[in-house]
Design a protein around this motif. Structure first.
Motif, mmCIF file in Angstrom:
data_model
loop_
_atom_site.group_PDB
_atom_site.id
_atom_site.type_symbol
_atom_site.label_atom_id
_atom_site.label_comp_id
_atom_site.label_asym_id
_atom_site.label_seq_id
_atom_site.Cartn_x
_atom_site.Cartn_y
_atom_site.Cartn_z
ATOM 1 N N ILE A 226 -66.403 -15.663 33.659
ATOM 2 C CA ILE A 226 -64.981 -15.887 33.945
ATOM 3 C C ILE A 226 -64.525 -15.143 35.197
ATOM 4 N N GLY A 227 -65.447 -14.482 35.883
ATOM 5 C CA GLY A 227 -65.106 -13.759 37.096
ATOM 6 C C GLY A 227 -64.575 -12.366 36.812
ATOM 7 N N GLN A 228 -63.813 -11.833 37.750
ATOM 8 C CA GLN A 228 -63.297 -10.467 37.634
ATOM 9 C C GLN A 228 -61.950 -10.451 36.912
ATOM 10 N N VAL A 229 -61.840 -9.575 35.945
ATOM 11 C CA VAL A 229 -60.576 -9.399 35.221
ATOM 12 C C VAL A 229 -59.576 -8.705 36.139
ATOM 13 N N PHE A 230 -58.379 -9.321 36.292
ATOM 14 C CA PHE A 230 -57.383 -8.699 37.167
ATOM 15 C C PHE A 230 -56.072 -8.364 36.461
ATOM 16 N N ALA A 231 -55.926 -8.779 35.201
ATOM 17 C CA ALA A 231 -54.733 -8.409 34.432
ATOM 18 C C ALA A 231 -54.977 -8.689 32.953
ATOM 19 N N VAL A 232 -54.298 -7.927 32.088
ATOM 20 C CA VAL A 232 -54.428 -8.084 30.633
ATOM 21 C C VAL A 232 -53.046 -7.927 29.997
ATOM 22 N N ARG A 233 -52.777 -8.778 29.019
ATOM 23 C CA ARG A 233 -51.557 -8.633 28.213
ATOM 24 C C ARG A 233 -51.945 -8.758 26.747
ATOM 25 N N GLU A 234 -51.381 -7.899 25.914
ATOM 26 C CA GLU A 234 -51.700 -7.958 24.485
ATOM 27 C C GLU A 234 -50.439 -7.770 23.655
ATOM 28 N N ASN A 235 -50.245 -8.663 22.685
ATOM 29 C CA ASN A 235 -49.104 -8.596 21.777
ATOM 30 C C ASN A 235 -49.576 -8.660 20.330
ATOM 31 N N ILE A 236 -49.039 -7.787 19.497
ATOM 32 C CA ILE A 236 -49.095 -7.969 18.047
ATOM 33 C C ILE A 236 -47.702 -7.679 17.517
ATOM 34 N N ILE A 237 -46.986 -8.753 17.183
ATOM 35 C CA ILE A 237 -45.639 -8.648 16.629
ATOM 36 C C ILE A 237 -45.744 -9.076 15.171
ATOM 37 N N GLU A 238 -45.642 -8.115 14.269
ATOM 38 C CA GLU A 238 -45.815 -8.399 12.846
ATOM 39 C C GLU A 238 -44.473 -8.466 12.131
ATOM 40 N N SER A 239 -44.361 -9.447 11.244
ATOM 41 C CA SER A 239 -43.166 -9.585 10.424
ATOM 42 C C SER A 239 -43.364 -8.791 9.135
ATOM 43 N N LEU A 240 -42.574 -7.731 8.983
ATOM 44 C CA LEU A 240 -42.755 -6.834 7.838
ATOM 45 C C LEU A 240 -41.424 -6.539 7.165
ATOM 46 N N GLU A 241 -41.510 -6.241 5.898
ATOM 47 C CA GLU A 241 -40.416 -5.622 5.173
ATOM 48 C C GLU A 241 -40.926 -4.289 4.638
ATOM 49 N N GLY A 242 -40.028 -3.364 4.365
ATOM 50 C CA GLY A 242 -40.434 -2.034 3.924
ATOM 51 C C GLY A 242 -41.364 -2.057 2.734
ATOM 52 N N ALA A 243 -41.135 -2.988 1.814
ATOM 53 C CA ALA A 243 -41.945 -3.054 0.603
ATOM 54 C C ALA A 243 -43.389 -3.447 0.890
ATOM 55 N N MET A 244 -43.645 -3.988 2.074
ATOM 56 C CA MET A 244 -45.001 -4.407 2.423
ATOM 57 C C MET A 244 -45.875 -3.228 2.833
ATOM 58 N N LEU A 245 -45.240 -2.096 3.117
ATOM 59 C CA LEU A 245 -45.971 -0.900 3.519
ATOM 60 C C LEU A 245 -45.917 0.127 2.391
ATOM 61 N N PRO A 246 -47.051 0.776 2.073
ATOM 62 C CA PRO A 246 -47.000 1.832 1.054
ATOM 63 C C PRO A 246 -46.122 2.983 1.517
ATOM 64 N N ALA A 247 -45.577 3.722 0.568
ATOM 65 C CA ALA A 247 -44.611 4.772 0.891
ATOM 66 C C ALA A 247 -45.171 5.793 1.871
ATOM 67 N N TRP A 248 -46.442 6.137 1.742
ATOM 68 C CA TRP A 248 -47.008 7.156 2.634
ATOM 69 C C TRP A 248 -47.014 6.704 4.090
ATOM 70 N N MET A 249 -47.075 5.389 4.337
ATOM 71 C CA MET A 249 -47.084 4.894 5.712
ATOM 72 C C MET A 249 -45.721 4.982 6.380
ATOM 73 N N LEU A 250 -44.668 5.223 5.594
ATOM 74 C CA LEU A 250 -43.327 5.383 6.141
ATOM 75 C C LEU A 250 -42.983 6.847 6.389
ATOM 76 N N ASP A 251 -43.951 7.722 6.151
ATOM 77 C CA ASP A 251 -43.768 9.174 6.300
ATOM 78 C C ASP A 251 -44.742 9.660 7.364
ATOM 79 N N ARG A 252 -44.225 10.046 8.516
ATOM 80 C CA ARG A 252 -45.103 10.403 9.628
ATOM 81 C C ARG A 252 -46.019 11.581 9.307
ATOM 82 N N SER A 253 -45.551 12.487 8.457
ATOM 83 C CA SER A 253 -46.380 13.643 8.124
ATOM 84 C C SER A 253 -47.650 13.222 7.386
ATOM 85 N N LYS A 254 -47.620 12.060 6.764
ATOM 86 C CA LYS A 254 -48.792 11.551 6.042
ATOM 87 C C LYS A 254 -49.528 10.469 6.825
ATOM 88 N N ALA A 255 -48.771 9.620 7.500
ATOM 89 C CA ALA A 255 -49.395 8.505 8.229
ATOM 90 C C ALA A 255 -49.908 8.937 9.592
#
Length: 328
Positions: A138-167
């Protein structure tokens, strides 16, 4: 191997259950037991423990899959290595780069196989993209773009993942680790961080839900990364786009690889069996990672990716938090 490798799983939440289901597809591997402190209903075919230490002490296990919360990784990993076990561990291995490096050194001194389960490296579209870049087609790479936009609600994440001291962090650590690693791995170049923006727009505890990074490849090619957890309904918007002098690669880890040649020709690779759902696609990556783990043990070599392979990515995440003014 003459007999299946007996393995235990520590942590039977989302990741642990996917490891369990994926392991059933791996020849030479058998799940004997699992340790889970909550009252989750676990598979009847394996022994259940609430304490991982008891499981290791009582069961004849050669290997452990660690799928526990981030803040427990260091204690569990060192305990497993002290008990003489090979380990595959969910990313991130540690909550910061200093702890990661210390664990990498500990793992190396143990003489055991330690692998970080970076699922994205094992998804077929990502692997095909890496092969195309490495071939020079594909030749020489001259630019990159990356997106991950996830649709979430709080209940989809375990409680520890909402606490920075643990996550340890939010979307920059959890999604950003995959995103930074796959950019660098596919392009075959290290990354340098130039600019960041952090956001807390959707109120997921005290963790960030928005992480914007501007980076450069070793060649100086610009890279833009957008990682967002949003409170909305809908599918995840995910694509790694690689612009090169002969073609553009559009890599969707859970869907397909599209190659748009400058000649006007377009090639598209489905990469997955028709009709399988999202979780089945996730398990395609985990199954391949587990096969690499088992092969490394069988062949007496290091597994890839190992702890040192992900240290540059962990350092980039730490740098993101420092530049954003939220160093931990």
């Amino acid at each position: 191997m003459n007999k299946p490798l007996p393995m235990g799983i520590i942590g039977m939440g989302y990741a642990g259950m996917q490891h369990y289901k994926s392991a059933r597809e791996v020849a030479g591997l058998t799940i004997v037991a699992a340790a889970e402190p909550s009252n989750r209903v676990l598979p009847k075919e394996i022994k259940h423990y609430t304490d991982w230490r008891e499981m290791i002490a009582r069961e004849n296990l050669d290997a452990i899959s660690i799928c526990a919360p981030h803040y427990l990784h260091a204690e569990i990993l060192t305990g497993c290595l002290d008990a003489g076990k090979h380990v595959i561990i969910e990313k991130p291995m540690a909550v910061n780069a200093g702890q990661h490096e210390g664990l990498a050194n500990y793992a190396e001194q143990s003489g055991k196989v330690v692998m970080i389960e970076m699922t994205h490296r094992f998804y077929p579209p990502v692997q095909e993209a890496k092969a195309l870049v490495a071939s020079g087609e594909i030749g020489q790479v001259f630019a990159v773009r990356e997106n991950i936009i996830e649709s979430l609600e709080g209940a989809m994440l375990p409680a520890w993942m909402l606490d920075r001291s643990k996550a340890g962090g939010g979307v920059a650590l959890t999604s950003g680790t995959h995103m930074l690693d796959r950019i660098s791995w596919v392009c075959g170049q290290p990354l340098t961080l130039k600019y960041v923006r952090i956001g807390y727009d959707f109120g997921f505890g005290d963790i960030e839900d928005t992480a914007i990074m501007q980076l450069e490849l070793h060649t100086g090619a610009p890279v833009v990364l957008n990682a967002i957890w949003a409170r909305r309904f809908g599918d995840t918007d995910e694509e790694l786009t690689i612009y090169a002098t002969k073609a553009t690669l559009r890599v969707q880890a859970w869907k397909k690889l599209k190659v748009e040649w400058c000649t006007g020709e377009v090639q598209q690779s489905a990469c997955y069996e028709a009709g399988i759902d999202h979780l089945a696609k996730v398990r395609v990556g985990i199954t391949s990672a587990l096969r690499e783990f088992v092969a490394a043990i069988d062949e007496g070599r290091a597994a890839v990716p190992g702890p040192y392979d992900l240290l540059p990515t962990q350092r980039l995440v730490d740098q993101f938090y420092k530049m954003a003014g939220t160093e931990h």
